[in-house]
Write a protein that holds these residues in place. Structure first.
Motif, PDB file in Angstrom:
ATOM      1  N   GLU A  67       0.611  -1.011  -0.027  1.00  0.00           N
ATOM      2  CA  GLU A  67      -0.116   0.003  -0.093  1.00  0.00           C
ATOM      3  C   GLU A  67       0.776   1.151  -0.003  1.00  0.00           C
ATOM      4  N   HIS A 105      -5.737 -14.393  -4.939  1.00  0.00           N
ATOM      5  CA  HIS A 105      -6.082 -13.076  -5.330  1.00  0.00           C
ATOM      6  C   HIS A 105      -6.992 -13.317  -6.916  1.00  0.00           C
ATOM      7  N   SER A 160      -8.877  -8.023  -2.732  1.00  0.00           N
ATOM      8  CA  SER A 160      -7.812  -7.049  -2.659  1.00  0.00           C
ATOM      9  C   SER A 160      -6.257  -7.660  -2.143  1.00  0.00           C
ATOM     10  N   GLU A 178      -6.970  -7.998   1.498  1.00  0.00           N
ATOM     11  CA  GLU A 178      -7.819  -9.030   1.997  1.00  0.00           C
ATOM     12  C   GLU A 178      -6.963 -10.414   1.479  1.00  0.00           C
TER      13      GLU A 178
END
Length: 436
Positions: free
Chosen positions: A165, A270, A275, A278
């Motif tokens: 991120e 995935h 995401s 997640e």
């Protein structure tokens, strides 16, 4: 009195050594498989196909294979403290350099160098444990040490996903931040090893004189017993022992399963549209179950003094999980299947690693354990590579997962064959060397 002294010494040794080496292995495993999460964005950024990624992920084990035995023999000569520190510092530096991969060639080169840098760490620790813990306790302490791998997956998956991120911060991609930040602890801990680790019981100033003498005499008596029983103790005999080669083949299958999980499981999860964050949490759950199963299974193996069926049953459970993972079409089904794989792979390792030191000692143990690990870890090259190639050709993970399941079934059969052959020669194979 002896029983009280033994408990006191073993408690001190366990508390001093096990949590620290678990931390080391946690970082080692994280740096080894974090490309599974990097791939969620890195492959697109660098234009890496599934086949190229699979080869690059697996090529780590070629470097690992080539330098494993020499590395462990050096550790046996210079001591764990200096050599494990060297291993950790160099692998941390190489792992951090993964942030600067530009394409296929640099990806391959750095993964290979990471394998070279880390060669000797795992078998070195297995050998190191044989200096401090009697054989009857070794499966449990090995399980505690090896629990760091699934724990690394359980805790490292959300951490790796969260670091992705950071994408765009200071102009760097999230996967670049992940490689750098997860490499720093390896370098720091490498320096700590120089001051914390103790090479042998006779040097343990954190034990009092009575405790130190008891442990030194106990381990020397056990080594003498293996020598009297003609256990292999020359390096060449350790490498040539057919039991070493058989266990290497067994470990080949379990390694293929372990690194299929570590490298491909995040991408498999995935594909269901979740995401990256997640994916990190979902990938952690099967690993938690694996930790619990590993410790309980190892404890049962020590309590019953049985190794063979503890390895066989665990391998079969992992194979069934891989077959299910390739067959189901729901996210819940995949998580359940991956839980079975984690449980089986994790549980197989401690009883398997309790076998070599039953018939190897000294330089033979250093060479034999390293040979099992280096040859066996080639499964870490074959499994991820085959899955990547098949994924690219078919668009599916299924047949690659079935292939790895077949390797695990082969591992189970080899253990059964080894056990059967031992009984045919009146159970002498685990206590006497081969004559050549």
């Amino acid at each position: 009195m002896n029983s009280h002294l033994e408990k006191r010494v073993m408690r001190k040794v366990t508390l001093r050594i096990i949590p620290f080496i678990m931390l080391l292995y946690f970082i080692a495993f994280l740096d080894r498989v974090n490309i599974g999460f990097a791939a969620l964005t890195m492959n697109k950024d660098l234009g890496l196909s599934p086949a190229i990624f699979g080869i690059g992920a697996g090529i780590f084990f070629i470097g690992y294979f080539l330098f494993e035995v020499p590395s462990n023999l050096i550790l046996h000569k210079v001591g764990a403290r200096i050599w494990i520190a060297r291993v950790m510092i160099t692998w941390g530096l190489v792992s951090g350099c993964m942030a600067f991969v530009q394409g296929t060639t640099s990806f391959y080169v750095l993964r290979f160098l990471l394998g070279v840098a880390e060669a000797g760490f795992f078998p070195g620790i297995i050998l190191y444990l044989s200096y401090w813990f009697p054989a009857a306790r070794r499966a449990q302490v090995t399980a505690l040490f090896m629990a760091a791998a699934p724990i690394s997956t359980a805790l490292g998956s959300p951490i790796s996903a969260a670091l992705l991120e950071l994408h765009g911060y200071l102009g760097f991609a999230g996967w670049q931040w992940m490689f750098v930040l997860e490499a720093v602890p390896a370098v720091i801990l490498g320096v700590v090893v120089l001051f914390y680790l103790t090479d042998r019981p006779e040097k343990a100033r954190w034990l009092d004189e009575e405790e130190r003498t008891w442990l030194k005499n106990t381990m020397e008596a056990e080594q003498l017993s293996r020598s009297v029983n003609n256990a292999s103790h020359s390096a060449w005999r350790g490498l040539a022992d057919r039991r070493v080669l058989a266990l290497a083949l067994v470990y080949f299958g379990t390694s293929a399963g372990l690194y299929t999980l570590g490298i491909w499981a995040p991408q498999i999860i995935h594909t269901f549209g979740v995401s990256a964050l997640e994916t990190g949490f979902l990938n952690a759950f099967p690993a938690v179950v694996g930790v619990i199963g590993m410790v309980l299974w190892a404890r049962h193996s020590d309590r019953t003094s049985e190794r063979t069926w503890h390895v066989i049953i665990a391998c079969i459970i992992a194979a069934v999980g891989l077959i299910c993972a390739g067959s189901v079409s729901t996210l819940l089904g995949v998580i359940f299947a991956l839980t079975l794989v984690n449980l089986g792979i994790s549980a197989s390792k401690p009883p398997l690693w309790s076998m070599p030191t039953l018939f190897l000692t000294g330089p033979a143990a250093a060479a034999g354990i390293a040979a099992i690990n280096s040859i066996g870890n080639l499964g870490g090259f074959v499994g991820p590579t085959v899955i990547g190639v098949i994924r690219q050709q078919t668009g599916s993970y299924a047949w690659g997962l079935y292939f790895v399941a077949g390797l695990l079934m082969l591992s189970a059969l080899v253990v059964l064959w080894l056990s059967t052959s031992q009984r045919k020669v009146q159970n002498t194979d685990l206590t006497h060397p081969e004559t050549h």
